[in-house]
Design a protein around this motif. Structure first.
Motif, short mmCIF file in Angstrom:
data_model
loop_
_atom_site.label_atom_id
_atom_site.label_comp_id
_atom_site.label_asym_id
_atom_site.label_seq_id
_atom_site.Cartn_x
_atom_site.Cartn_y
_atom_site.Cartn_z
N VAL A 1 0.83 -1.22 0.00
CA VAL A 1 0.00 0.00 0.00
C VAL A 1 0.86 1.25 0.00
O VAL A 1 0.57 2.22 -0.72
N SER A 2 1.92 1.27 0.77
CA SER A 2 2.76 2.48 0.88
C SER A 2 3.48 2.81 -0.43
O SER A 2 3.94 3.94 -0.62
N GLU A 3 3.58 1.84 -1.34
CA GLU A 3 4.28 2.07 -2.61
C GLU A 3 3.32 2.31 -3.77
O GLU A 3 3.74 2.42 -4.92
N ARG A 4 2.04 2.40 -3.49
CA ARG A 4 1.04 2.67 -4.54
C ARG A 4 0.80 4.19 -4.58
O ARG A 4 -0.07 4.70 -3.89
N HIS A 5 1.55 4.86 -5.41
CA HIS A 5 1.53 6.32 -5.42
C HIS A 5 0.50 6.90 -6.39
O HIS A 5 0.29 8.11 -6.43
N ILE A 6 -0.13 6.06 -7.21
CA ILE A 6 -1.16 6.53 -8.15
C ILE A 6 -2.53 6.28 -7.53
O ILE A 6 -2.80 5.17 -7.05
N LEU A 7 -3.38 7.29 -7.53
CA LEU A 7 -4.71 7.12 -6.94
C LEU A 7 -5.57 6.20 -7.79
O LEU A 7 -6.15 5.24 -7.27
N ALA A 8 -5.70 6.47 -9.10
CA ALA A 8 -6.57 5.68 -9.96
C ALA A 8 -5.97 5.58 -11.35
O ALA A 8 -5.34 6.52 -11.85
N TRP B 1 -19.15 -7.96 -2.60
CA TRP B 1 -18.27 -7.09 -3.38
C TRP B 1 -17.98 -5.75 -2.69
O TRP B 1 -16.95 -5.13 -2.97
N SER B 2 -18.82 -5.32 -1.79
CA SER B 2 -18.57 -4.05 -1.11
C SER B 2 -17.36 -4.14 -0.19
O SER B 2 -16.81 -3.11 0.21
N SER B 3 -16.90 -5.35 0.13
CA SER B 3 -15.76 -5.49 1.03
C SER B 3 -14.42 -5.38 0.31
O SER B 3 -13.38 -5.24 0.96
N PHE B 4 -14.43 -5.44 -1.03
CA PHE B 4 -13.15 -5.39 -1.75
C PHE B 4 -13.22 -4.61 -3.06
O PHE B 4 -12.28 -4.66 -3.85
N SER B 5 -14.29 -3.89 -3.31
CA SER B 5 -14.39 -3.11 -4.55
C SER B 5 -15.25 -1.88 -4.32
O SER B 5 -15.90 -1.73 -3.28
N THR C 1 -11.20 6.22 3.62
CA THR C 1 -10.08 6.45 4.53
C THR C 1 -8.97 5.43 4.28
O THR C 1 -9.19 4.37 3.67
N LEU C 2 -7.79 5.74 4.79
CA LEU C 2 -6.65 4.84 4.63
C LEU C 2 -6.94 3.49 5.28
O LEU C 2 -6.61 2.44 4.71
N ARG C 3 -7.55 3.52 6.44
CA ARG C 3 -7.87 2.26 7.12
C ARG C 3 -8.86 1.42 6.31
O ARG C 3 -8.69 0.21 6.18
N GLN C 4 -9.87 2.08 5.77
CA GLN C 4 -10.84 1.37 4.94
C GLN C 4 -10.16 0.79 3.70
O GLN C 4 -10.42 -0.35 3.31
N TYR C 5 -9.28 1.60 3.10
CA TYR C 5 -8.60 1.12 1.90
C TYR C 5 -7.71 -0.09 2.21
O TYR C 5 -7.67 -1.06 1.45
N GLU C 6 -6.98 -0.03 3.31
CA GLU C 6 -6.10 -1.15 3.67
C GLU C 6 -6.90 -2.43 3.86
O GLU C 6 -6.45 -3.52 3.46
N GLU C 7 -8.07 -2.32 4.48
CA GLU C 7 -8.93 -3.50 4.65
C GLU C 7 -9.38 -4.03 3.29
O GLU C 7 -9.38 -5.25 3.05
N MET C 8 -9.77 -3.13 2.40
CA MET C 8 -10.23 -3.55 1.07
C MET C 8 -9.10 -4.20 0.29
O MET C 8 -9.29 -5.23 -0.38
N GLN C 9 -7.91 -3.61 0.37
CA GLN C 9 -6.78 -4.15 -0.37
C GLN C 9 -6.35 -5.51 0.18
O GLN C 9 -5.98 -6.41 -0.57
N THR C 10 -6.43 -5.68 1.49
CA THR C 10 -6.18 -6.99 2.10
C THR C 10 -7.18 -8.01 1.61
O THR C 10 -6.83 -9.16 1.28
N ASN C 11 -8.43 -7.60 1.53
CA ASN C 11 -9.47 -8.51 1.05
C ASN C 11 -9.25 -8.91 -0.40
O ASN C 11 -9.53 -10.04 -0.80
N VAL C 12 -8.74 -7.97 -1.21
CA VAL C 12 -8.43 -8.30 -2.60
C VAL C 12 -7.36 -9.38 -2.67
O VAL C 12 -7.46 -10.33 -3.46
N ARG C 13 -6.35 -9.27 -1.83
CA ARG C 13 -5.29 -10.29 -1.81
C ARG C 13 -5.85 -11.64 -1.39
O ARG C 13 -5.50 -12.68 -1.95
N MET C 14 -6.73 -11.64 -0.39
CA MET C 14 -7.32 -12.89 0.08
C MET C 14 -8.28 -13.47 -0.96
O MET C 14 -8.48 -14.69 -1.02
N LEU C 15 -8.87 -12.61 -1.76
CA LEU C 15 -9.82 -13.03 -2.79
C LEU C 15 -9.14 -13.68 -3.99
O LEU C 15 -9.75 -14.48 -4.69
#
Length: 529
Positions: free
Chosen positions: A359-366, A457-461, A480-494
């Motif tokens: 997450v800390s190395e993802r410098h592009i928003l979209a 899908w709301s948990s990871f997209s 928020t950053l915390r919400q994003y980190e949870e979503m990005q973790t869920n993407v990895r688990m998915l």
């Protein structure tokens, strides 16, 4: 003869290194013991519980005994069939208010709780009988379900799913990804135990039986390939089948039958109509259910349109479609399955280039790059291209940019990957984003998201309405950053649920698609009043 015995004796006494031989024997013996222990169907502690256990009521149980007893209880509850297990029933008789009744495999044991009974009762706690092995129970359950007719087996499965036990901390399933992980796990287990699929042998290649395994429509081909060679689910006896598969490739149909630049899909749909009519005339299976227990998988954009000439095929059969557009009247939410669209460039290396940056190395928003077809992409580019450095929206990536960061590296370096629809609502970028551990942002009204019958899908997209494209950055920054980190973790688990494998593995893409088809079939079963 004497000489031979003399040589053997000399060899055994003086030339053989007994110390080395002893150590080699110890190593092999130890390895053999560990190998046997590793092959046991459940922990060794449960094997030690096979004799009946008795405890004096006035003697407290030590921690080890309590742990073993509870482990046995859990094992019985989890493994037992309908006749095996433990129930505790309170006695309502006034004379027995200080007792409880432990029912074990049909035998009743009184459990005294008063001080007087504690001094007189000796047999107060009996270990529930632990089945000999997991395999024994599996075979027992399998024999029972195989004795049922297909309709009865489906009704049994539906009842079992409704009373699924709560799943906690399953190492193979990440609960936030699912609407109900407990129901999913029980349903999946029953699918593996019960489901049998009959594949029709009729149909000429390449339209039938020849999977297309490359490109953006490869999902239909990999599903066909994975199912055709799967001994667990496929049956050669149609009378035992719960589902009937039409081994049809929409991609191969388009290549074989479509006249370039004719804009006429009717020859494709007539071909499929005639095929289904042939099956209905040859076998009784289509007519007895009007096709409701038949299914197909089609990922080509035209897959849904090739079904329009056959009314029952369109309305009754279970359709696994990448073009899961609920507004056209072909894809029916709740009955049909949204098939994930996967772009596979190299069928020999299915897991190439997976993963992404932290997450800390993802410098592009979209980020988005792609052709400007359909109604959404031109609006997206017009609104954001070149106007905000956080929003990397391109048609084709400029050469000067691609020299620094390729398409894949853009996705690996972005927090959010924009997945707008093309000509149709589906897009391979959704699965690409999951592969590169980038949170997908889906822009496609009326799109039924892949495997949405079980996945939350709301948990990871992020799903953005087409009208809110001008607010896209505002919507993303509100996370928020915390919400994003949870979503990005869920993407990895998915990610493992969206992978194809040469040999299908538990919970992978093939099994997830088949499970959704299984659920659709179960939903057709009416529970008795």
């Amino acid at each position: 003869m004497y000489r031979w015995w003399h040589k053997i004796l000399i060899f055994l006494l003086f030339r053989l290194n007994w110390r080395r031989l002893f150590f080699v024997g110890v190593i092999f013996t130890t390895a053999g013991i560990f190998l046997i222990l590793a092959s046991l169907p459940y922990p060794l502690t449960l094997w030690n519980l096979s004799p009946s256990l008795k405890y004096l009521a006035h003697q407290p149980l030590d921690r080890t005994t309590v742990f073993i007893y509870k482990t046995a209880l859990r094992a019985s509850d989890k493994l037992a069939t309908s006749n095996v297990g433990t129930k505790v029933v309170s006695l309502k008789n006034a004379a027995e208010t200080n007792q409880s009744k432990i029912v074990i495999d049909g035998e009743t044991v009184l459990n005294a709780t008063s001080d007087e009974n504690m001094e007189t009762k000796e047999k107060v706690l009996t270990k529930p009988r632990v089945p000999s092995t997991y395999k024994t129970l599996t075979h027992s359950s399998l024999r029972y379900t195989e004795s049922l007719k297909p309709g009865e087996a489906l009704l049994y499965a539906k009842k079992e799913i409704e009373k699924a036990s709560i799943v906690k901390n399953d190492r193979n399933l990440h609960a936030p990804l699912f609407h109900n992980v407990s129901s999913f796990k029980r349903s999946y287990e029953l699918m593996e135990l019960i489901l049998k699929v009959y594949i029709y042998r009729e149909g000429r290649r390449p339209i039938f039986h020849q999977p297309y395994l490359r490109g953006i429509y490869a999902s239909e081909g990999w599903f066909m390939k994975s199912l055709k060679f799967n001994k667990k689910f496929v049956t050669n006896d149609p009378e035992k089948a719960h589902l009937f598969y039409l081994p049809y490739s929409a991609r191969q149909s388009a290549l074989a039958l479509y006249v370039p630049n004719s804009h006429n899909l009717k020859p494709l749909s007539i071909y499929i109509r005639d095929y289904v009519n042939m099956l209905a005339a040859k076998y009784p299976f289509w007519n007895r259910s009007h096709g409701s227990d038949h299914f197909l998988a089609a990922c080509h954009d035209w897959g849904s349109y090739t079904l329009t000439e056959h009314k029952e095929l369109k309305e009754h059969s279970i359709k696994a479609l990448c073009n899961a557009d609920s507004s056209e009247g072909i894809f029916i939410p709740g009955k049909d399955v949204s098939l994930p669209e996967t772009k596979l460039r190299n069928p020999k290396n299915l897991h190439r280039n997976l993963g992404g940056r932290r997450v800390s190395e993802r410098h592009i928003l979209a980020f988005f790059a792609g052709k400007m077809h359909g109604r959404v992409r031109p609006i997206l580019r017009k609104t954001w291209s070149g106007k905000d450095n956080d929003m990397r929206i391109y048609g084709s990536i400029p050469i000067r940019v691609s020299k620094t960061l390729s398409y894949a590296e853009h996705m690996k370096s972005s927090k959010f990957c924009i997945c707008p629809m093309g000509y149709e609502v589906n897009s391979p970028r959704i699965v690409e984003a999951i592969y590169y551990e980038c949170v997908p942002v889906i822009i496609a009204d009326n799109f039924v998201l892949p495997l949405s019958d079980v996945l939350n899908w709301s948990s990871f997209s992020v799903v953005v309405p087409e009208k809110d494209i001008p607010k896209l950055k505002e919507i993303l920054l509100a996370i928020t950053l915390r919400q994003y980190e949870e979503m990005q973790t869920n993407v990895r688990m998915l990610q493992k649920h969206f992978l194809w494998n040469h040999i299908p593995t538990k919970y992978d893409m093939f099994h997830m698609i088949l499970h959704s088809i299984w659920v659709s079939r179960l939903n057709q079963i009416q529970m008795p009043e």
